[in-house]
Scaffold this active site. Structure first.
Site, short mmCIF file in Angstrom:
data_model
loop_
_atom_site.label_atom_id
_atom_site.label_comp_id
_atom_site.label_asym_id
_atom_site.label_seq_id
_atom_site.Cartn_x
_atom_site.Cartn_y
_atom_site.Cartn_z
N ARG A 84 0.85 -1.19 0.00
CA ARG A 84 0.00 0.00 0.00
C ARG A 84 0.88 1.24 0.00
O ARG A 84 1.71 1.43 0.91
CB ARG A 84 -0.91 -0.01 1.23
CG ARG A 84 -1.78 1.22 1.34
CD ARG A 84 -2.65 1.20 2.60
NE ARG A 84 -3.35 2.48 2.71
CZ ARG A 84 -3.34 3.25 3.78
NH1 ARG A 84 -2.67 2.88 4.87
NH2 ARG A 84 -3.99 4.40 3.79
N HIS A 128 -2.65 11.11 1.21
CA HIS A 128 -2.08 10.87 2.54
C HIS A 128 -1.45 12.18 3.03
O HIS A 128 -0.25 12.26 3.25
CB HIS A 128 -1.04 9.73 2.47
CG HIS A 128 -0.74 9.11 3.79
ND1 HIS A 128 -0.76 7.75 4.03
CD2 HIS A 128 -0.38 9.66 4.98
CE1 HIS A 128 -0.44 7.49 5.28
NE2 HIS A 128 -0.19 8.65 5.87
N GLU A 173 -6.80 8.46 6.81
CA GLU A 173 -6.97 9.15 8.09
C GLU A 173 -7.38 10.61 7.91
O GLU A 173 -6.64 11.54 8.29
CB GLU A 173 -5.69 9.05 8.93
CG GLU A 173 -5.34 7.62 9.30
CD GLU A 173 -4.17 7.50 10.28
OE1 GLU A 173 -3.58 8.55 10.62
OE2 GLU A 173 -3.86 6.38 10.69
N ASN A 302 -7.21 1.77 10.48
CA ASN A 302 -5.87 1.99 11.02
C ASN A 302 -5.97 2.02 12.54
O ASN A 302 -6.85 2.71 13.09
CB ASN A 302 -5.29 3.31 10.54
CG ASN A 302 -5.10 3.38 9.03
OD1 ASN A 302 -5.34 2.40 8.32
ND2 ASN A 302 -4.66 4.51 8.54
N TYR A 304 -3.62 1.94 16.39
CA TYR A 304 -2.37 1.91 17.14
C TYR A 304 -2.58 1.73 18.65
O TYR A 304 -1.86 0.97 19.28
CB TYR A 304 -1.56 3.19 16.87
CG TYR A 304 -1.07 3.26 15.44
CD1 TYR A 304 0.09 2.61 15.05
CD2 TYR A 304 -1.80 3.93 14.47
CE1 TYR A 304 0.53 2.64 13.75
CE2 TYR A 304 -1.37 3.97 13.15
CZ TYR A 304 -0.21 3.32 12.79
OH TYR A 304 0.21 3.34 11.48
N GLU A 379 -3.36 0.01 8.44
CA GLU A 379 -2.14 0.40 9.18
C GLU A 379 -2.19 -0.19 10.57
O GLU A 379 -3.22 -0.13 11.23
CB GLU A 379 -2.00 1.93 9.33
CG GLU A 379 -1.57 2.68 8.11
CD GLU A 379 -1.33 4.15 8.42
OE1 GLU A 379 -0.98 4.48 9.58
OE2 GLU A 379 -1.51 4.98 7.51
#
Length: 478
Positions: A84, A128, A173, A302, A304, A379
């Site tokens: 990606r 992005h 995002e 995504n 984290y 991600e």
């Protein structure tokens, strides 16, 4: 008992599961003045004193623009099934208007050809965060016209690459682009206007809808059009009604502001109530929500770390611990009455708590929000203070454990009925980590920034074994 919870049973994935890695253009390409490329907002921001750690910038980054063949060969060596990447808007359409620059498109044509030759599926993200500076000078994402410019850009790239790329994402995002870029100012363009941030969020949504239509007008019907969201796993500190209300507000601004119109054709009413002191949302025009609410072929998630929040103590002072950089200005328009708390547990170099349960929670939420919609983890990864050892290797057992835990959470979600089709590790390479400069290493491949030499870390070898076998190796296996 699902296999990911039973240590005596191998954690195996479906044979069709897509194993990939991800990057973005400004973080790795360099060559910022070559072949017609003009400045993006990140070129301007990173060259503005005090905006990035050490004044670092992406002028060279890791020189992927000139080293892409070697990087693709490295992907093939690691057994990746997909890659990606994002397209630099100002490399393809330098002013954000008008015809494409063929030299810019040619770079991506060469990259895609190289990937396909090695049997690696390309997955492209159109935006992005690197808006052409000329569009920002005209008002940027708070201005409605930027959404229409994005649709024109999407059509140009779709026409050039749509015959060879099946996986497309409009935006990555959009929360960061809107709220870190226009509210807290820790990302480009560095503005600190809560109203501008909410306008930007809506126009990013509109850009997605317009862009999806533009892509489908020029691409084969088989191609997937998706978006990558960093929706939050928001948890209240307690079940006190005030804490539950705080979690609702943050969830609306982190997630609902995007998935509401994208998936359901409407913004949450609670979002309007929470932000009433900032705007009446009059910039949402008739027909906008129908335009945004285009059918999605897949949804990228995504993840984290989770967020832990409560109602704020009016007497409490100190920095806002939301994990999104230091600023006197909040990225949460209209909700200064919410406090963020550090979740318990081990942390990465970013200070983010390691908690795979948040990823499982997020996947299952969207399985319920959008039943039948395929999901991809677009991600997921961790930054650590990696060093080359005396043996010339980079041992990163913490990242191996991180990946094992989060991939196990993905497999548990699949066992629980979620339709997760693939996983993209962030990131393939150490790179320019936005306002943090080069101090935070997310890569599975170590980059010596003096020589730009690439060295796969232990985690890269571990991930390669997982990709080849469809089974998670033991964390001590490499």
């Amino acid at each position: 008992m699902p296999d990911s919870e039973n240590p005596a049973t191998a954690v195996t994935f479906p044979p069709s599961f897509l194993w990939g890695a991800a990057t973005s253009a400004y973080q790795i390409e360099g060559a910022v003045r070559e072949d017609g490329r003009t400045p993006s907002i990140w070129d301007t921001f990173s060259h503005t004193p005090g905006k990035t750690a050490g004044g670092e910038h992406g002028d060279v980054a890791v020189d992927h623009y000139h080293r892409y063949r070697d990087d693709v060969a490295l992907m093939a060596e690691l057994g990746l099934g997909a890659y990606r990447f994002s397209v630099s808007w100002s490399r393809v359409q330098p002013t954000g208007r008008g015809p494409a620059v063929q030299k810019g498109l040619d770079f991506y044509r060469r990259l895609v050809d190289e990937l396909l030759e090695k049997g690696i599926k390309p997955a492209v993200t159109l935006y992005h965060w690197d808006l052409p500076q000329e569009l920002e000078d005209a008002g940027g994402w708070p201005e409605r016209d930027t959404a229409y410019r994005f649709a024109e850009y999407a059509q140009l790239v779709g026409e050039a690459l749509g015959d060879r790329i099946e996986h497309w994402m409009t935006l990555n995002e959009p929360w960061c682009a809107a709220f870190l870029g226009y509210a807290s100012g820790v990302h480009a363009p560095g503005r600190t206007d809560p109203l501008a941030a909410l306008r930007a969020a809506h126009h990013l949504n509109l850009a997605h809808g317009l862009g999806a239509v533009a892509l489908r007008s020029v691409m084969p019907a088989r191609n997937q059009v998706a978006i990558a969201l960093n929706s939050a796993a928001v948890r209240p500190l307690s079940q006190d009604p005030a804490d539950l209300a705080a979690a609702r507000k943050i969830d609306d601004l982190a997630s609902g502001v995007f998935h509401g119109p994208l998936l359901h054709g409407a913004y949450p009413e609670t979002l309007f109530a929470a932000t009433a002191g900032v705007t009446d949302w009059g910039f949402v025009l008739d027909g906008d929500l129908e335009q945004i609410h285009q059918p999605l072929d897949a949804l990228g998630l995504n993840y984290y770390t989770p967020s832990l929040v409560s109602a704020a103590d009016p007497a409490a002072k100190g920095p806002r611990a939301d994990g999104h950089g230091a600023s006197e200005h909040s990225p949460w328009p209209g909700v200064d009455d919410v406090a963020f708390h550090q979740t318990p547990g081990e942390r990465t170099e970013m200070g983010w708590t390691i908690d795979p349960t948040g990823l499982h929670e997020l996947i299952m939420r969207y399985s319920r929000e959008a039943p039948g919609l395929p999901l991809y983890i677009t991600e997921n990864g961790a930054a650590y203070d990696d060093k080359i050892d005396s043996d010339g290797r980079v041992h990163d057992p913490e990242r191996v454990a991180y990946l094992h835990g989060h991939l196990s959470a993905v497999r548990r979600a699949i066992a629980d009925g979620a339709d997760v089709r693939g996983y993209f590790l962030w990131s393939l390479l150490d790179n320019f980590e936005w306002a943090y400069g080069y101090g935070k290493r997310f890569g599975a491949v170590y980059v010596d920034y003096a020589t730009l030499e690439r060295t796969p870390k232990t985690s890269a070898r571990w991930y390669a074994q997982a990709a080849r076998t469809g089974t998670l190796p033991d964390v001590q296996a490499v």
